[in-house]
Write a protein that holds these residues in place. Structure first.
Motif, PDB file in Angstrom:
ATOM      1  N   LYS A   1      16.442  58.985   7.885  1.00 58.82           N
ATOM      2  CA  LYS A   1      17.182  58.808   6.642  1.00 58.82           C
ATOM      3  C   LYS A   1      18.595  58.266   6.877  1.00 58.82           C
ATOM      4  CE  LYS A   1      16.742  62.429   3.859  1.00 58.82           C
ATOM      5  NZ  LYS A   1      16.159  61.912   2.607  1.00 58.82           N
ATOM      6  N   GLY A   2      19.202  58.628   7.996  1.00 57.49           N
ATOM      7  CA  GLY A   2      20.556  58.193   8.281  1.00 57.49           C
ATOM      8  C   GLY A   2      20.617  56.871   9.039  1.00 57.49           C
ATOM      9  N   LEU A   3      19.878  56.794  10.148  1.00 61.93           N
ATOM     10  CA  LEU A   3      19.868  55.575  10.955  1.00 61.93           C
ATOM     11  C   LEU A   3      18.886  54.537  10.440  1.00 61.93           C
ATOM     12  CD1 LEU A   3      20.046  56.841  14.660  1.00 61.93           C
ATOM     13  CD2 LEU A   3      21.854  55.729  13.350  1.00 61.93           C
ATOM     14  N   GLY A   4      17.900  54.989   9.659  1.00 61.47           N
ATOM     15  CA  GLY A   4      16.862  54.072   9.204  1.00 61.47           C
ATOM     16  C   GLY A   4      15.868  53.724  10.295  1.00 61.47           C
ATOM     17  N   GLN A   5      15.722  54.633  11.272  1.00 59.76           N
ATOM     18  CA  GLN A   5      14.823  54.395  12.414  1.00 59.76           C
ATOM     19  C   GLN A   5      13.705  55.444  12.395  1.00 59.76           C
ATOM     20  OE1 GLN A   5      15.253  51.680  14.291  1.00 59.76           O
ATOM     21  NE2 GLN A   5      17.161  51.171  13.226  1.00 59.76           N
ATOM     22  N   LYS A   6      12.692  55.198  11.609  1.00 54.25           N
ATOM     23  CA  LYS A   6      11.600  56.165  11.487  1.00 54.25           C
ATOM     24  C   LYS A   6      10.869  56.357  12.811  1.00 54.25           C
ATOM     25  CE  LYS A   6       7.464  57.351   8.823  1.00 54.25           C
ATOM     26  NZ  LYS A   6       7.921  58.711   8.483  1.00 54.25           N
ATOM     27  N   TRP A   7      10.701  55.279  13.577  1.00 53.59           N
ATOM     28  CA  TRP A   7      10.006  55.391  14.860  1.00 53.59           C
ATOM     29  C   TRP A   7      10.709  56.384  15.782  1.00 53.59           C
ATOM     30  CZ3 TRP A   7      12.405  54.645  19.483  1.00 53.59           C
ATOM     31  CH2 TRP A   7      13.628  53.964  19.479  1.00 53.59           C
ATOM     32  N   MET A   8      12.031  56.383  15.707  1.00 47.96           N
ATOM     33  CA  MET A   8      12.826  57.285  16.534  1.00 47.96           C
ATOM     34  C   MET A   8      12.635  58.732  16.093  1.00 47.96           C
ATOM     35  SD  MET A   8      16.907  56.894  17.252  1.00 47.96           S
ATOM     36  CE  MET A   8      17.686  57.604  18.713  1.00 47.96           C
ATOM     37  N   GLY A   9      12.596  58.921  14.764  1.00 44.52           N
ATOM     38  CA  GLY A   9      12.358  60.261  14.231  1.00 44.52           C
ATOM     39  C   GLY A   9      10.995  60.787  14.604  1.00 44.52           C
ATOM     40  N   VAL A  10       9.982  59.922  14.550  1.00 49.12           N
ATOM     41  CA  VAL A  10       8.624  60.315  14.918  1.00 49.12           C
ATOM     42  C   VAL A  10       8.564  60.693  16.392  1.00 49.12           C
ATOM     43  CG1 VAL A  10       6.264  59.465  15.233  1.00 49.12           C
ATOM     44  CG2 VAL A  10       7.502  58.960  13.114  1.00 49.12           C
ATOM     45  N   LEU A  11       9.187  59.896  17.244  1.00 50.50           N
ATOM     46  CA  LEU A  11       9.187  60.177  18.680  1.00 50.50           C
ATOM     47  C   LEU A  11       9.893  61.489  18.978  1.00 50.50           C
ATOM     48  CD1 LEU A  11       8.597  59.381  21.586  1.00 50.50           C
ATOM     49  CD2 LEU A  11      10.690  57.987  21.575  1.00 50.50           C
ATOM     50  N   PHE A  12      11.054  61.706  18.328  1.00 50.31           N
ATOM     51  CA  PHE A  12      11.792  62.950  18.562  1.00 50.31           C
ATOM     52  C   PHE A  12      10.987  64.154  18.085  1.00 50.31           C
ATOM     53  CE2 PHE A  12      14.608  66.422  17.586  1.00 50.31           C
ATOM     54  CZ  PHE A  12      15.449  66.451  18.689  1.00 50.31           C
ATOM     55  N   ALA A  13      10.389  64.044  16.907  1.00 52.08           N
ATOM     56  CA  ALA A  13       9.604  65.153  16.367  1.00 52.08           C
ATOM     57  C   ALA A  13       8.456  65.513  17.310  1.00 52.08           C
ATOM     58  CB  ALA A  13       9.059  64.785  14.990  1.00 52.08           C
ATOM     59  N   PHE A  14       7.835  64.502  17.875  1.00 56.92           N
ATOM     60  CA  PHE A  14       6.747  64.740  18.823  1.00 56.92           C
ATOM     61  C   PHE A  14       7.262  65.444  20.076  1.00 56.92           C
ATOM     62  CE2 PHE A  14       4.254  63.233  22.510  1.00 56.92           C
ATOM     63  CZ  PHE A  14       3.012  63.769  22.171  1.00 56.92           C
ATOM     64  N   VAL A  15       8.389  64.958  20.616  1.00 58.71           N
ATOM     65  CA  VAL A  15       8.937  65.528  21.856  1.00 58.71           C
ATOM     66  C   VAL A  15       9.413  66.962  21.653  1.00 58.71           C
ATOM     67  CG1 VAL A  15      10.749  65.327  23.594  1.00 58.71           C
ATOM     68  CG2 VAL A  15       9.570  63.284  22.793  1.00 58.71           C
ATOM     69  N   ILE A  16      10.127  67.237  20.545  1.00 59.13           N
ATOM     70  CA  ILE A  16      10.632  68.595  20.339  1.00 59.13           C
ATOM     71  C   ILE A  16       9.494  69.578  20.078  1.00 59.13           C
ATOM     72  CG2 ILE A  16      11.038  68.383  17.844  1.00 59.13           C
ATOM     73  CD1 ILE A  16      13.479  70.138  18.166  1.00 59.13           C
ATOM     74  N   SER A  17       8.430  69.112  19.444  1.00 64.36           N
ATOM     75  CA  SER A  17       7.275  69.989  19.207  1.00 64.36           C
ATOM     76  C   SER A  17       6.656  70.431  20.521  1.00 64.36           C
ATOM     77  CB  SER A  17       6.232  69.265  18.353  1.00 64.36           C
ATOM     78  OG  SER A  17       6.753  68.925  17.090  1.00 64.36           O
ATOM     79  N   ILE A  18       6.590  69.518  21.475  1.00 61.55           N
ATOM     80  CA  ILE A  18       6.060  69.843  22.801  1.00 61.55           C
ATOM     81  C   ILE A  18       7.055  70.708  23.582  1.00 61.55           C
ATOM     82  CG2 ILE A  18       5.436  68.862  25.046  1.00 61.55           C
ATOM     83  CD1 ILE A  18       4.285  66.465  23.571  1.00 61.55           C
ATOM     84  N   THR A  19       8.332  70.311  23.523  1.00 63.29           N
ATOM     85  CA  THR A  19       9.362  71.003  24.300  1.00 63.29           C
ATOM     86  C   THR A  19       9.474  72.470  23.907  1.00 63.29           C
ATOM     87  OG1 THR A  19      10.631  68.963  24.525  1.00 63.29           O
ATOM     88  CG2 THR A  19      11.806  71.018  24.918  1.00 63.29           C
ATOM     89  N   TYR A  20       9.608  72.733  22.609  1.00 65.80           N
ATOM     90  CA  TYR A  20       9.837  74.108  22.172  1.00 65.80           C
ATOM     91  C   TYR A  20       8.542  74.905  22.023  1.00 65.80           C
ATOM     92  CZ  TYR A  20      14.812  73.887  21.783  1.00 65.80           C
ATOM     93  OH  TYR A  20      16.148  73.830  22.105  1.00 65.80           O
ATOM     94  N   GLY A  21       7.549  74.299  21.424  1.00 68.76           N
ATOM     95  CA  GLY A  21       6.312  75.052  21.221  1.00 68.76           C
ATOM     96  C   GLY A  21       5.570  75.326  22.508  1.00 68.76           C
ATOM     97  N   PHE A  22       5.626  74.384  23.455  1.00 70.35           N
ATOM     98  CA  PHE A  22       4.848  74.509  24.676  1.00 70.35           C
ATOM     99  C   PHE A  22       5.717  74.818  25.908  1.00 70.35           C
ATOM    100  CE2 PHE A  22       1.887  71.131  22.586  1.00 70.35           C
ATOM    101  CZ  PHE A  22       1.525  72.061  21.626  1.00 70.35           C
ATOM    102  N   ALA A  23       6.650  73.892  26.257  1.00 72.30           N
ATOM    103  CA  ALA A  23       7.417  74.045  27.493  1.00 72.30           C
ATOM    104  C   ALA A  23       8.373  75.237  27.458  1.00 72.30           C
ATOM    105  CB  ALA A  23       8.189  72.756  27.782  1.00 72.30           C
TER     106      ALA A  23
END
Length: 482
Positions: free
Chosen positions: A142-164
């Motif tokens: 919403k701020g940067l206008g970079q949805k691909w970046m948001g999708v990538l971050f959401a994927f990484v944080i889901s793995i980092t916190y939920g799993f690692a």
């Protein structure tokens, strides 16, 4: 598994040595000076806001998550096993100088934490239940206008916190029980069952548990260490001198030689794991708060950095440095077992029992907080109930796997995924630094007039797009209650 562990070590050394540490420090310095030391200038305001009463609706009922409750969600993740086991690992491998670099990381990281949490509030959204959600994925889109970046971050944080990260918490709990030869498989099974019970109850139950659990467990732990410090008051000046001396040179104790570079590396890595400043995790909790101004959560979450590092981590560090059997470098004791030995040397066998209870409470509350971060981002990726339920099952599975895995593997995996999060988040926060300054200036302007800051995008000198939760003009001005 040994090959996998070696691979993680190589990747970690490359990421953190060559660019991550520089990125973290430079970003912290940048926001510190550009905001005129916001993390210290408004320290008094942070304490005022943490006591702010929850916002209520017309029926007198609390609206959404209060500022304090959002603080405890983030604290549940921050004040986890990293503050006890992570600090022990840093000192054992990086020497006492690593504690100094934890402090440095918190000093400059407070400004980064203010920026990311403020942005989370600016670009938060309301979900179908009427609760706020947000975080880096949202302000990237919403701020940067970079949805691909948001999708990538959401994927990484889901793995980092939920799993690692949850694997780290579970592993530390299991390690703490090795002194009594308790099978890690039993511990993992029990933790998995308890996790199922809580995370299938939804965010309301998470908030209720963390609201009282985190402050209580942290205060008890701090009280015990404080008593130990008072008993050993004559040694405290020497410990402080040891920390500063080792931070800028070589430390040779117990057969190990620790260089300055190692101290910096371990101090910042473990500092990042514990206080999470700039990591991009805390904004997920900050966005949940019902607030009148985005900067309020920026201030409150900055206070959380100090609470974690300056109190809990420092208490653990002093406790470990008092341990007469401490070895640096390749010592036999690392992680929670080193902290257990240090506490036992001070108050006897009851110290080990207390720490088992404490580490369970710290670790379990962190599992809860970590899961919430992951759930928020899974809903960003796939806003379907089936996706959240699959994620919940996987989280419980990794809680079990973490309990039975090797310590080096779970910490190594956590460092790799954490590093990816840092890069993505800090790039986004720097890219949106102009928004941070405008929001902070608006807050300060109202605050200096004695008004309770209320945010309305129509009052800003420039337009902020996609800040949909802040397009309603306040009905009236409110004076700050003193």
């Amino acid at each position: 598994m040994e090959n996998f562990s070696n691979w993680l070590s190589v990747v970690n050394d490359f990421m953190w040595t060559y660019f991550l540490i520089a990125l973290i420090i430079v970003t912290g310095i940048y926001f510190t000076f550009s905001t005129k030391f916001v993390q210290f200038t408004y320290l008094k305001e942070m304490f005022r806001l943490i006591k702010e009463k929850p916002i209520k609706n017309a029926d007198g009922e609390q609206k959404g998550v209060s500022a304090f409750q959002a603080f405890t969600i983030s604290a549940a993740s921050r004040v986890g096993t990293g503050t006890i086991a992570g600090v022990a690992i840093a000192i054992a491998l990086g020497g006492p100088g690593s504690v100094f670099w934890m402090w440095v990381m918190a000093f400059f990281g407070g400004a980064s934490s203010f920026a990311e949490s403020t942005l989370a509030q600016v670009y938060k959204i309301k979900d179908r239940k009427g609760l706020f959600r947000g975080g880096p994925a949202y302000y990237m889109e919403k701020g940067l206008g970079q949805k691909w970046m948001g999708v990538l971050f959401a994927f990484v944080i889901s793995i980092t916190y939920g799993f690692a990260f949850n694997s780290v918490q579970a592993n530390t709990i299991a390690q703490s029980l090795h002194i009594y030869d308790v099978d890690s498989k039993i511990v993992g099974g029990l933790l998995a069952v308890l996790t199922v019970f809580v995370i299938f109850g939804g965010v309301t139950k998470i908030v209720k548990i963390t609201q009282w659990l985190v402050p209580v467990m942290a205060l008890i732990y701090l009280f015990i260490v404080l008593v130990i410090m008072i008993i050993n008051y004559d040694k405290v000046p020497g410990l402080i001198a040891q920390i500063f001396n080792a931070a800028f040179g070589l430390e040779q104790v117990g057969g190990g030689v620790i260089g300055m570079g190692t101290a910096i590396l371990l101090g910042i890595k473990r500092g990042m794991f514990t206080n999470e400043a700039g990591l991009g995790s805390t904004p997920n909790a900050a966005a949940t708060a019902e607030s009148t101004h985005p900067a309020k959560q920026g201030f409150i979450q900055t206070l959380g950095v100090y609470f974690d590092t300056c109190l809990v981590c420092t208490a653990t560090a002093f406790l470990i440095l008092l341990y007469p059997g401490l070895e640096f470098g390749n010592g036999k004791l690392k992680g929670i077992q080193l902290t257990q030995a240090a506490l036992t040397s001070q108050i006897g066998s009851i110290g080990s029992i207390f720490l088992i209870i404490a580490i369970f409470l710290f670790g379990y509350s962190s599992v809860i907080g970590n899961y919430y971060y992951g759930e928020t981002n899974i809903q960003y990726l796939i806003p379907k109930k089936w996706a959240v339920n699959i994620y919940r099952v996987l989280v419980c599975g990794f809680v079990y796997l973490g309990s039975v895995a090797d310590l080096e593997i779970v910490w190594g995996a956590a460092d790799v995924t954490m590093g990816i999060m840092v890069v993505l988040n800090l790039i986004a926060v720097i890219g949106l630094s102009g928004v941070v300054y405008i929001v902070l200036k608006d807050y300060v302007s109202q605050y200096k007039k004695g008004l309770e800051p209320q945010f309305y995008i129509g009052n800003l000198p420039i337009k902020i797009s996609n800040a949909d939760c802040w397009n309603k003009k306040p009905e009236k001005e409110i004076k700050i209650q003193k």
